[in-house]
Design a protein around this motif. Sequence first.
Motif, PDB file in Angstrom:
ATOM      1  N   SER A 289       8.567  -7.094  -1.279  1.00  0.00           N
ATOM      2  CA  SER A 289       8.666  -6.979   0.185  1.00  0.00           C
ATOM      3  C   SER A 289      10.106  -6.768   0.654  1.00  0.00           C
ATOM      4  O   SER A 289      10.624  -7.493   1.504  1.00  0.00           O
ATOM      5  N   ASN A 309       8.728  -7.735   6.842  1.00  0.00           N
ATOM      6  CA  ASN A 309       7.767  -8.703   7.365  1.00  0.00           C
ATOM      7  C   ASN A 309       6.352  -8.162   7.135  1.00  0.00           C
ATOM      8  O   ASN A 309       6.174  -7.067   6.593  1.00  0.00           O
ATOM      9  N   ASN A 310       5.356  -8.918   7.537  1.00  0.00           N
ATOM     10  CA  ASN A 310       3.976  -8.536   7.235  1.00  0.00           C
ATOM     11  C   ASN A 310       3.598  -7.172   7.807  1.00  0.00           C
ATOM     12  O   ASN A 310       2.961  -6.358   7.136  1.00  0.00           O
ATOM     13  N   GLU A 314       2.552  -3.995   5.548  1.00  0.00           N
ATOM     14  CA  GLU A 314       1.224  -3.374   5.681  1.00  0.00           C
ATOM     15  C   GLU A 314       1.344  -1.898   6.063  1.00  0.00           C
ATOM     16  O   GLU A 314       0.577  -1.054   5.594  1.00  0.00           O
TER      17      GLU A 314
END
Length: 411
Positions: A289, A309-310, A314
């Motif tokens: 990440s 971050n998420n 994604e």
Amino acid sequence: MAKREKITNSSIKALIVEDKRVNDTEISGFHALISPKGKITYYLFYRLADKQVNYKLGQHGHITPAQARDLAKAKAGEVANGVDVQDVKKQAKRETLKAKHTKLETFLDNTYFEWLQTRNAKTANKTIKTIKTGFPQLLDSQLIHITAWEIEKWRAEKSRLNMKPATVNSYVNPLKGAMSRAVEWGLIESHDLQKVKALKVDNSRIRFLDKEEESSLRVALKERDKRIKSERENGNKFRQQRSYTLLPELRDRHFADHLEPLVLLAMNTGMRKSELFNLRWDNVDLSNSVVKVIAENAKSGKARHIPLNNEALETLHGWQKDTKKDGYVFEWQPNKPITDVKKGWNNLLGEAQISEFNFHDLRHHFASKLVMAGVDLNTVRELLGHANLDMTIRYAHLAPEHKAAAVNLIG
């Protein structure tokens, strides 16, 4: 054996290859040589100190015998006064050759561009283009003739046309850099563009999205995505009915095109537009990440690592499944990064009803949200890739509770 007679039209017409040369009887050293092919050239032979020189006056047909005689007299007079006319001629040639290389456009294309490529090949073309676009009226000028006064007049004109100080500086600074290299390399002795001080730029402007604007932007992105996919589906139905070749289906893709993932990544990483455009998949580590901005793509010239971050993670996962796993993350053609999103971005802002917001402001948005969430300024500086806190400190006012807490310590 060479002929001896006064060089005139008649004697030159009578000169044959077998004669090889004719020496003038009136001016010492003045003579004409004839080549095996019959070409006749006028010379002046002279001695100066321990030096012997055969000075070329010109070729018959380009100058007449009378003109050659007058020139021989003049040069013989200069030699009598101690002037080495051959050396003067060579110096003049050197100056002429130097002048060719010290014309601004020639210098930019043949000398400065090569040097820029050794420094940063990706920005070399842009730097040259910036100077040429900003100062087309100077391209035919000698470097030595480009003065501070000329640049000041140019700046005054641009100010009248409401060009922003930062934009003015973006043209003037590359020109000053080019001129300084010309001095450093001995092409000109000096330049006075250092007198042209950079215009003061108000860096205090920080435009970020409030909650309603951010929500509107996200809705506009989703609506745009649905519309593009729907248009593709309807277009393919039309093509199928007419037995045309179908375009790639978009309904199962995470994103219809590059704009949404590009915007989401900018909002969640604070990367500059140029850093996003030049990002390659081998600098994206989805397992850990993190994304790496390599030194040659960073404005500071230093590499940095940005945690994902998420939402950013994604987004990249989805975009990679939509596209491929190598090369540039955002391409407009195979192995060619995108270079502009102005049209799509402006249309998106119109749909979201957001005004006075540039793509670069997504970087401000990222930094502002960090500061308002309580992240310390030095961490924000590291994530943005600022060389020092001077640029980052402008976000400090977005954390008023920190200042209030500090004052309350002594209350």
